[in-house]
Motif scaffolding. Structure first.
Motif, mmCIF file in Angstrom:
data_model
loop_
_atom_site.group_PDB
_atom_site.id
_atom_site.type_symbol
_atom_site.label_atom_id
_atom_site.label_comp_id
_atom_site.label_asym_id
_atom_site.label_seq_id
_atom_site.Cartn_x
_atom_site.Cartn_y
_atom_site.Cartn_z
ATOM 1 N N THR A 85 0.868 -1.092 0.019
ATOM 2 C CA THR A 85 0.077 -0.150 0.091
ATOM 3 C C THR A 85 0.776 1.457 -0.085
ATOM 4 O O THR A 85 0.259 2.326 0.078
ATOM 5 C CB THR A 85 -0.968 -0.105 1.124
ATOM 6 O OG1 THR A 85 -0.263 0.072 2.449
ATOM 7 C CG2 THR A 85 -1.820 -1.190 1.178
ATOM 8 N N ASP A 86 2.108 0.964 -0.026
ATOM 9 C CA ASP A 86 3.210 2.229 -0.023
ATOM 10 C C ASP A 86 2.907 3.214 -1.058
ATOM 11 O O ASP A 86 2.757 4.654 -0.925
ATOM 12 C CB ASP A 86 4.486 1.928 0.067
ATOM 13 C CG ASP A 86 5.020 1.440 1.449
ATOM 14 O OD1 ASP A 86 3.870 1.349 2.628
ATOM 15 O OD2 ASP A 86 6.088 1.229 1.722
ATOM 16 N N ALA A 87 2.895 2.869 -2.193
ATOM 17 C CA ALA A 87 2.966 3.689 -3.635
ATOM 18 C C ALA A 87 1.295 4.468 -3.355
ATOM 19 O O ALA A 87 1.363 5.677 -3.548
ATOM 20 C CB ALA A 87 2.572 2.969 -4.863
ATOM 21 N N THR A 88 0.328 3.777 -2.915
ATOM 22 C CA THR A 88 -1.232 4.332 -2.770
ATOM 23 C C THR A 88 -1.087 5.483 -1.872
ATOM 24 O O THR A 88 -1.510 6.817 -1.932
ATOM 25 C CB THR A 88 -2.144 3.460 -2.556
ATOM 26 O OG1 THR A 88 -2.275 2.691 -3.620
ATOM 27 C CG2 THR A 88 -3.448 4.154 -2.170
ATOM 28 N N VAL A 108 12.275 8.559 3.749
ATOM 29 C CA VAL A 108 13.357 7.530 4.113
ATOM 30 C C VAL A 108 13.004 6.098 3.467
ATOM 31 O O VAL A 108 11.961 5.841 3.282
ATOM 32 C CB VAL A 108 13.479 7.088 5.826
ATOM 33 C CG1 VAL A 108 12.025 6.404 6.327
ATOM 34 C CG2 VAL A 108 14.619 6.208 6.159
ATOM 35 N N SER A 109 14.294 5.712 2.713
ATOM 36 C CA SER A 109 14.138 4.348 2.133
ATOM 37 C C SER A 109 15.037 3.648 2.534
ATOM 38 O O SER A 109 15.825 3.624 3.280
ATOM 39 C CB SER A 109 14.320 5.113 0.485
ATOM 40 O OG SER A 109 13.836 3.723 -0.277
ATOM 41 N N ILE A 110 15.408 2.724 1.620
ATOM 42 C CA ILE A 110 16.368 1.637 1.883
ATOM 43 C C ILE A 110 17.593 1.249 0.763
ATOM 44 O O ILE A 110 17.123 1.365 -0.441
ATOM 45 C CB ILE A 110 15.646 0.042 2.038
ATOM 46 C CG1 ILE A 110 14.390 0.131 2.925
ATOM 47 C CG2 ILE A 110 16.667 -0.904 2.385
ATOM 48 C CD1 ILE A 110 13.506 -0.946 2.961
ATOM 49 N N GLU A 128 9.902 6.034 -4.454
ATOM 50 C CA GLU A 128 10.866 7.230 -4.700
ATOM 51 C C GLU A 128 10.606 7.616 -6.306
ATOM 52 O O GLU A 128 10.704 8.910 -6.679
ATOM 53 C CB GLU A 128 11.981 6.335 -4.682
ATOM 54 C CG GLU A 128 12.801 5.984 -3.536
ATOM 55 C CD GLU A 128 14.259 5.680 -3.421
ATOM 56 O OE1 GLU A 128 15.001 5.771 -4.550
ATOM 57 O OE2 GLU A 128 14.836 5.307 -2.764
ATOM 58 N N ARG A 129 10.231 6.595 -7.038
ATOM 59 C CA ARG A 129 9.890 7.161 -8.373
ATOM 60 C C ARG A 129 8.676 8.255 -8.284
ATOM 61 O O ARG A 129 8.640 9.312 -9.071
ATOM 62 C CB ARG A 129 9.495 6.302 -9.259
ATOM 63 C CG ARG A 129 10.585 5.186 -9.526
ATOM 64 C CD ARG A 129 11.608 5.751 -10.311
ATOM 65 N NE ARG A 129 12.824 4.870 -10.643
ATOM 66 C CZ ARG A 129 13.995 4.730 -9.815
ATOM 67 N NH1 ARG A 129 14.056 5.683 -8.735
ATOM 68 N NH2 ARG A 129 14.786 3.909 -10.326
ATOM 69 N N LEU A 130 7.634 8.125 -7.352
ATOM 70 C CA LEU A 130 6.447 9.057 -7.232
ATOM 71 C C LEU A 130 6.979 10.406 -6.798
ATOM 72 O O LEU A 130 6.665 11.262 -7.184
ATOM 73 C CB LEU A 130 5.591 8.224 -6.411
ATOM 74 C CG LEU A 130 4.729 7.360 -6.927
ATOM 75 C CD1 LEU A 130 3.781 6.602 -5.801
ATOM 76 C CD2 LEU A 130 3.602 7.972 -7.943
ATOM 77 N N GLY A 193 17.091 16.138 -3.189
ATOM 78 C CA GLY A 193 16.898 15.096 -4.131
ATOM 79 C C GLY A 193 17.410 13.716 -3.478
ATOM 80 O O GLY A 193 16.936 13.257 -2.460
ATOM 81 N N ARG A 194 18.361 13.043 -4.102
ATOM 82 C CA ARG A 194 18.724 11.618 -3.501
ATOM 83 C C ARG A 194 20.003 12.011 -2.616
ATOM 84 O O ARG A 194 20.982 12.579 -3.253
ATOM 85 C CB ARG A 194 18.960 10.837 -4.764
ATOM 86 C CG ARG A 194 19.959 9.592 -4.370
ATOM 87 C CD ARG A 194 19.015 8.656 -3.713
ATOM 88 N NE ARG A 194 20.044 7.277 -3.331
ATOM 89 C CZ ARG A 194 20.607 6.580 -4.141
ATOM 90 N NH1 ARG A 194 19.894 6.422 -5.352
ATOM 91 N NH2 ARG A 194 21.301 5.418 -3.739
ATOM 92 N N ALA A 195 19.898 12.134 -1.299
ATOM 93 C CA ALA A 195 20.799 12.330 -0.519
ATOM 94 C C ALA A 195 21.842 11.134 -0.502
ATOM 95 O O ALA A 195 21.466 9.979 -0.998
ATOM 96 C CB ALA A 195 20.293 12.502 0.901
ATOM 97 N N PRO A 196 23.053 11.315 0.013
ATOM 98 C CA PRO A 196 24.183 10.225 -0.108
ATOM 99 C C PRO A 196 23.559 9.133 0.936
ATOM 100 O O PRO A 196 22.923 9.315 1.883
ATOM 101 C CB PRO A 196 25.440 10.748 0.435
ATOM 102 C CG PRO A 196 25.147 12.170 0.247
ATOM 103 C CD PRO A 196 23.584 12.482 0.268
ATOM 104 N N ASP A 197 23.808 7.944 0.755
ATOM 105 C CA ASP A 197 23.302 6.510 1.398
ATOM 106 C C ASP A 197 23.919 6.778 2.722
ATOM 107 O O ASP A 197 24.863 7.386 3.077
ATOM 108 C CB ASP A 197 23.841 5.299 0.769
ATOM 109 C CG ASP A 197 22.860 5.028 -0.594
ATOM 110 O OD1 ASP A 197 21.993 5.617 -0.794
ATOM 111 O OD2 ASP A 197 23.425 3.949 -1.126
ATOM 112 N N PHE A 198 23.296 6.200 3.642
ATOM 113 C CA PHE A 198 23.757 6.164 5.177
ATOM 114 C C PHE A 198 23.511 4.706 5.584
ATOM 115 O O PHE A 198 22.715 4.025 5.580
ATOM 116 C CB PHE A 198 22.865 7.050 5.855
ATOM 117 C CG PHE A 198 23.323 7.350 7.441
ATOM 118 C CD1 PHE A 198 24.390 8.101 7.564
ATOM 119 C CD2 PHE A 198 22.788 6.834 8.455
ATOM 120 C CE1 PHE A 198 24.763 8.293 8.917
ATOM 121 C CE2 PHE A 198 23.190 7.067 9.743
ATOM 122 C CZ PHE A 198 24.401 7.647 9.962
ATOM 123 N N GLY A 199 24.652 4.329 6.373
ATOM 124 C CA GLY A 199 24.637 2.973 6.639
ATOM 125 C C GLY A 199 25.635 2.963 8.153
ATOM 126 O O GLY A 199 25.957 4.077 8.720
#
Length: 277
Positions: A85-88, A108-110, A128-130, A193-199
């Motif tokens: 249901t995330d896209a909706t 926040v993404s993965i 993310e594309r949305l 926009g797209r921030a640097p990945d974080f881990g």
């Protein structure tokens, strides 16, 4: 920079990450509002935060929740439903945000959702594309797996007398509080926009992670690495879940997290732990 008078709306603000983000933002003195489907305030939500009732799944209440909002921090996700249901939910959020004056959306993404072909990651990539095509100012932060999540998975496996672990899998677990710090920092800054990945600060094999959890909890189990087929497993072995070049890492490692975690069997001897499973 975000104006001090502008409210920051946090979706998923009663979750593990969302609640931590709310606390970080309140510490800066910014007004913070939490969006929830439930009329009753969650126990882990600070009293200083406003409470707004709204449903991302239907769009109900979003217009009111977004009133006076300059930034939206989107921590909500359908983890139980594998992101179905995330896209909706994101589409409803985007539509309401456009009407409300186009606030900056921090999401926040993965890490690795474009490399590891599993259903949940495909759903996260669609979100993310949305955002990228929404016309809204946005920032997306991809983070690796939280320490809490990795621990829970390892503990489930450790219930078995022999612990099977996919061989060659590489992970880079991160402290949820450090991700919250980064999310709050991005929320108070300009859209990136797209921030640097974080881990996290260290890359682990899946087998070594399980062994570390077993040691920390006082259990003794043989760990059996198993070579598993499939595109997803190949991507995991190739480092699909790791922070890419140009990303950043936190300071608190999984070992530090385990040392402070109240693991159930920490005070038990090996034989007792084995009986408890």
């Amino acid at each position: 920079m975000t104006m001090a008078s502008e409210t920051i709306l946090v979706t998923g603000g009663s979750g593990v990450l969302g609640a931590a983000v709310v606390r970080r933002l309140l510490d800066t003195g910014r007004p913070v509002r939490v969006l929830s489907r439930r009329p009753k305030r969650a126990a882990n939500t600070p009293e200083k935060a406003e409470w707004a009732v709204g449903d991302l799944a239907t769009g109900a209440g979003l217009s009111e929740a977004l009133d006076g909002v300059g930034v939206v921090v989107n921590c909500a996700s359908d983890t139980k439903g594998a992101g179905k249901t995330d896209a909706t939910a994101t589409r409803h959020l985007v539509e309401a945000a456009r009407v409300a004056g186009s606030p900056h959306v921090v999401h926040v993404s993965i890490v690795g959702i474009d490399l590891v072909p599993v259903g949940y990651y495909k759903a996260k990539l669609a979100v993310e594309r949305l955002l990228e095509t929404s016309g809204l100012p946005y920032t997306v932060l991809r983070a690796t797996q939280f320490h809490d999540l990795v621990l829970a998975g390892a503990q489930q496996l450790a219930r078995l007398p022999v612990v099977p672990v996919p061989s060659g899998v590489l992970v880079q677990p991160v402290e949820v509080g450090e991700v919250a710090d980064r999310m709050a920092e991005l929320a108070l800054g300009e859209p990136a926009g797209r921030a640097p990945d974080f881990g996290g600060p260290k890359v682990w094999s899946g087998a070594d992670l399980v062994r570390a959890v077993l040691r920390a909890s006082g259990r003794r189990r043989p760990v059996l690495p198993l070579p598993l087929p499939g595109k997803a497993m190949r991507a995991l072995r190739a480092g699909g879940l790791l922070v890419r070049e140009g990303g950043s890492v936190g300071r608190r490692g999984f070992d530090d997290f385990l040392a402070a975690a109240p693991l159930r069997d920490r005070t038990y001897g090996a034989a007792q732990a084995g009986e408890r499973g």
